[in-house]
Design a protein around this motif. Structure first.
Motif, PDB file in Angstrom:
ATOM      1  N   ASP A 215       0.828  -1.217   0.000  1.00  0.00           N
ATOM      2  CA  ASP A 215       0.000   0.000   0.000  1.00  0.00           C
ATOM      3  C   ASP A 215       0.854   1.255   0.000  1.00  0.00           C
ATOM      4  O   ASP A 215       0.509   2.262  -0.629  1.00  0.00           O
ATOM      5  N   ALA A 216       1.976   1.206   0.717  1.00  0.00           N
ATOM      6  CA  ALA A 216       2.793   2.401   0.922  1.00  0.00           C
ATOM      7  C   ALA A 216       3.763   2.683  -0.224  1.00  0.00           C
ATOM      8  O   ALA A 216       4.366   3.762  -0.265  1.00  0.00           O
ATOM      9  N   ARG A 217       3.917   1.782  -1.139  1.00  0.00           N
ATOM     10  CA  ARG A 217       4.902   1.962  -2.212  1.00  0.00           C
ATOM     11  C   ARG A 217       4.521   3.127  -3.121  1.00  0.00           C
ATOM     12  O   ARG A 217       3.361   3.257  -3.539  1.00  0.00           O
ATOM     13  N   GLY A 218       5.523   3.925  -3.449  1.00  0.00           N
ATOM     14  CA  GLY A 218       5.282   5.055  -4.336  1.00  0.00           C
ATOM     15  C   GLY A 218       5.503   4.726  -5.795  1.00  0.00           C
ATOM     16  O   GLY A 218       5.218   5.541  -6.679  1.00  0.00           O
ATOM     17  N   ASP A 219       6.014   3.512  -6.080  1.00  0.00           N
ATOM     18  CA  ASP A 219       6.305   3.124  -7.459  1.00  0.00           C
ATOM     19  C   ASP A 219       5.246   2.195  -8.039  1.00  0.00           C
ATOM     20  O   ASP A 219       5.492   1.453  -8.976  1.00  0.00           O
ATOM     21  N   LYS A 220       4.061   2.218  -7.466  1.00  0.00           N
ATOM     22  CA  LYS A 220       2.973   1.372  -7.953  1.00  0.00           C
ATOM     23  C   LYS A 220       1.854   2.232  -8.535  1.00  0.00           C
ATOM     24  O   LYS A 220       1.752   3.428  -8.268  1.00  0.00           O
ATOM     25  N   THR A 221       1.008   1.602  -9.334  1.00  0.00           N
ATOM     26  CA  THR A 221      -0.196   2.242  -9.852  1.00  0.00           C
ATOM     27  C   THR A 221      -1.397   1.449  -9.371  1.00  0.00           C
ATOM     28  O   THR A 221      -1.451   0.222  -9.566  1.00  0.00           O
ATOM     29  N   LEU A 222      -2.342   2.098  -8.711  1.00  0.00           N
ATOM     30  CA  LEU A 222      -3.543   1.430  -8.248  1.00  0.00           C
ATOM     31  C   LEU A 222      -4.498   1.265  -9.427  1.00  0.00           C
ATOM     32  O   LEU A 222      -4.922   2.242 -10.045  1.00  0.00           O
ATOM     33  N   LEU A 223      -4.845   0.025  -9.749  1.00  0.00           N
ATOM     34  CA  LEU A 223      -5.736  -0.258 -10.873  1.00  0.00           C
ATOM     35  C   LEU A 223      -7.191  -0.374 -10.438  1.00  0.00           C
ATOM     36  O   LEU A 223      -8.098   0.109 -11.113  1.00  0.00           O
ATOM     37  N   SER A 224      -7.430  -1.045  -9.320  1.00  0.00           N
ATOM     38  CA  SER A 224      -8.796  -1.186  -8.811  1.00  0.00           C
ATOM     39  C   SER A 224      -8.753  -1.512  -7.329  1.00  0.00           C
ATOM     40  O   SER A 224      -7.750  -2.010  -6.809  1.00  0.00           O
ATOM     41  N   LYS A 225      -9.863  -1.235  -6.668  1.00  0.00           N
ATOM     42  CA  LYS A 225      -9.954  -1.443  -5.230  1.00  0.00           C
ATOM     43  C   LYS A 225     -11.411  -1.690  -4.870  1.00  0.00           C
ATOM     44  O   LYS A 225     -12.298  -0.970  -5.324  1.00  0.00           O
ATOM     45  N   ASN A 226     -11.661  -2.720  -4.076  1.00  0.00           N
ATOM     46  CA  ASN A 226     -13.039  -3.037  -3.711  1.00  0.00           C
ATOM     47  C   ASN A 226     -13.074  -3.602  -2.290  1.00  0.00           C
ATOM     48  O   ASN A 226     -12.386  -4.571  -1.999  1.00  0.00           O
ATOM     49  N   HIS A 227     -13.849  -2.987  -1.430  1.00  0.00           N
ATOM     50  CA  HIS A 227     -14.008  -3.443  -0.052  1.00  0.00           C
ATOM     51  C   HIS A 227     -15.478  -3.749   0.207  1.00  0.00           C
ATOM     52  O   HIS A 227     -16.289  -2.841   0.324  1.00  0.00           O
ATOM     53  N   TYR A 228     -15.797  -5.044   0.274  1.00  0.00           N
ATOM     54  CA  TYR A 228     -17.159  -5.466   0.625  1.00  0.00           C
ATOM     55  C   TYR A 228     -17.223  -5.765   2.114  1.00  0.00           C
ATOM     56  O   TYR A 228     -16.358  -6.462   2.649  1.00  0.00           O
ATOM     57  N   GLU A 229     -18.219  -5.221   2.788  1.00  0.00           N
ATOM     58  CA  GLU A 229     -18.459  -5.507   4.201  1.00  0.00           C
ATOM     59  C   GLU A 229     -19.957  -5.616   4.412  1.00  0.00           C
ATOM     60  O   GLU A 229     -20.731  -4.855   3.825  1.00  0.00           O
ATOM     61  N   ASP A 230     -20.389  -6.553   5.245  1.00  0.00           N
ATOM     62  CA  ASP A 230     -21.829  -6.668   5.508  1.00  0.00           C
ATOM     63  C   ASP A 230     -22.296  -5.634   6.537  1.00  0.00           C
ATOM     64  O   ASP A 230     -23.478  -5.332   6.627  1.00  0.00           O
ATOM     65  N   ASN A 231     -21.350  -5.091   7.307  1.00  0.00           N
ATOM     66  CA  ASN A 231     -21.686  -4.082   8.308  1.00  0.00           C
ATOM     67  C   ASN A 231     -20.455  -3.203   8.503  1.00  0.00           C
ATOM     68  O   ASN A 231     -19.399  -3.687   8.920  1.00  0.00           O
ATOM     69  N   ILE A 232     -20.563  -1.935   8.197  1.00  0.00           N
ATOM     70  CA  ILE A 232     -19.404  -1.039   8.245  1.00  0.00           C
ATOM     71  C   ILE A 232     -18.841  -0.913   9.662  1.00  0.00           C
ATOM     72  O   ILE A 232     -17.633  -0.918   9.872  1.00  0.00           O
ATOM     73  N   ASP A 233     -19.726  -0.779  10.659  1.00  0.00           N
ATOM     74  CA  ASP A 233     -19.276  -0.561  12.039  1.00  0.00           C
ATOM     75  C   ASP A 233     -18.705  -1.821  12.684  1.00  0.00           C
ATOM     76  O   ASP A 233     -17.709  -1.770  13.402  1.00  0.00           O
TER      77      ASP A 233
END
Length: 290
Positions: free
Chosen positions: A38-56
């Motif tokens: 996550d912290a690398r500066g030499d990467k390109t984020l292509l996609s991101k998906n976070h599924y949760e049934d309950n946020i809290d």
């Protein structure tokens, strides 16, 4: 006497803290690896998906990121990936399929999640990809588990990396009543009960990965549903055919061949010879060839 009581309390607090530290560190090296990506500066984020049934307070989730970096930047990350996953002694199962080692299981490996394990991510579907999946039991909840996964492959001058953290019911310890969507306002469970008046439960299909996840879930549900459960199996094949007709254009040639092979296998193993089920599966195959 009072000092002894205070000392005992301190010892108890220290013991609890040590126990919590052991629990927290079970998958610590993998989580640190993911954080470093996550912290690398030499990467390109292509996609991101976070599924949760309950946020809290989620009881199940699937957190997924896809990044890209040059082969030069990737360097010896493959060795670090393998070392980190294989050194996790508390993992009760490790799935490995990498270029420099044979796969640990002969077949593909699926990790279900969702309130009733109605979703899943399947690993091992591409022969030119590398896969590492480690499963850990939740020490606080015996019926839950954590799954961490890494997938990486070369694409031109770059390397694509996908990493997952999936949390949910351990299917070996929880008897889940699967739920299969029959159409947008109706579901059918394993026992054939129909529930109407629900909101649209279909997962969104935006890309080939979404397609393969949905196809894998439907296929697994069909295989594990008893052959005499005609209502449920009929509902599943309708959804498979609908998926292939509406979204088959998203697939790569290799993914298309994988699905075609799976459909042929389902048709072959249609033990009762139900012509409707065989016909709908063949419709799905035809749709994928267009």
């Amino acid at each position: 006497m009072k000092k002894n009581i205070i000392d005992m309390k301190r010892q108890s607090i220290l013991l609890i803290a040590m126990m919590m530290s052991v629990v927290a560190s079970a998958q610590e090296s993998i989580e640190q690896l993911f954080s470093s990506l996550d912290a690398r500066g030499d990467k390109t984020l292509l996609s991101k998906n976070h599924y949760e049934d309950n946020i809290d307070n989620p009881t199940t989730f699937c957190r997924y990121e896809e990044i890209m970096m040059t082969k030069k930047a990737f360097g010896k990350l493959e060795d670090e990936f393998v070392k980190t996953f294989t050194n996790e002694k508390e993992a009760y199962k490790l799935y490995r399929m990498t270029h420099n080692a044979p796969r640990t299981f002969k077949s593909e490996f699926s990790v279900p999640y969702g309130s009733q394990n109605e979703y899943s991510v399947t690993f091992g579907t591409h022969s030119d990809h590398n896969y590492l999946v480690a499963l850990f039991r939740d020490k606080k909840k015996s019926d839950k588990r954590n799954a961490y996964a890494l997938v990486w492959y070369e694409k031109g001058d770059n390397v694509i990396i996908l990493y997952y953290h999936i949390y949910g019911n351990d299917p070996t310890k929880v008897s889940n009543e699967r739920v299969i969507t029959y159409d947008s306002k109706q579901i059918i469970d394993n026992n054939g009960y129909v529930v109407t008046g629900l909101k649209d439960l279909e997962p969104t299909i935006n890309n080939d990965l979404d397609f393969m996840k949905r196809f894998g879930t439907l296929r697994a549900s069909f295989v594990s549903t008893h052959a005499t459960s005609t209502l449920v199996r009929s509902g599943i094949v309708v959804k498979i055919a609908e998926l292939c007709k509406n979204h088959g254009n998203l697939l790569t040639d290799n993914e298309r061949a994988t699905c075609d092979k799976s459909l042929s296998e389902l048709i072959k193993n249609n033990s009762l010879g139900d012509p409707y089920i065989a016909g709908m599966l063949e419709e799905a195959r035809i749709a994928l060839k267009k």
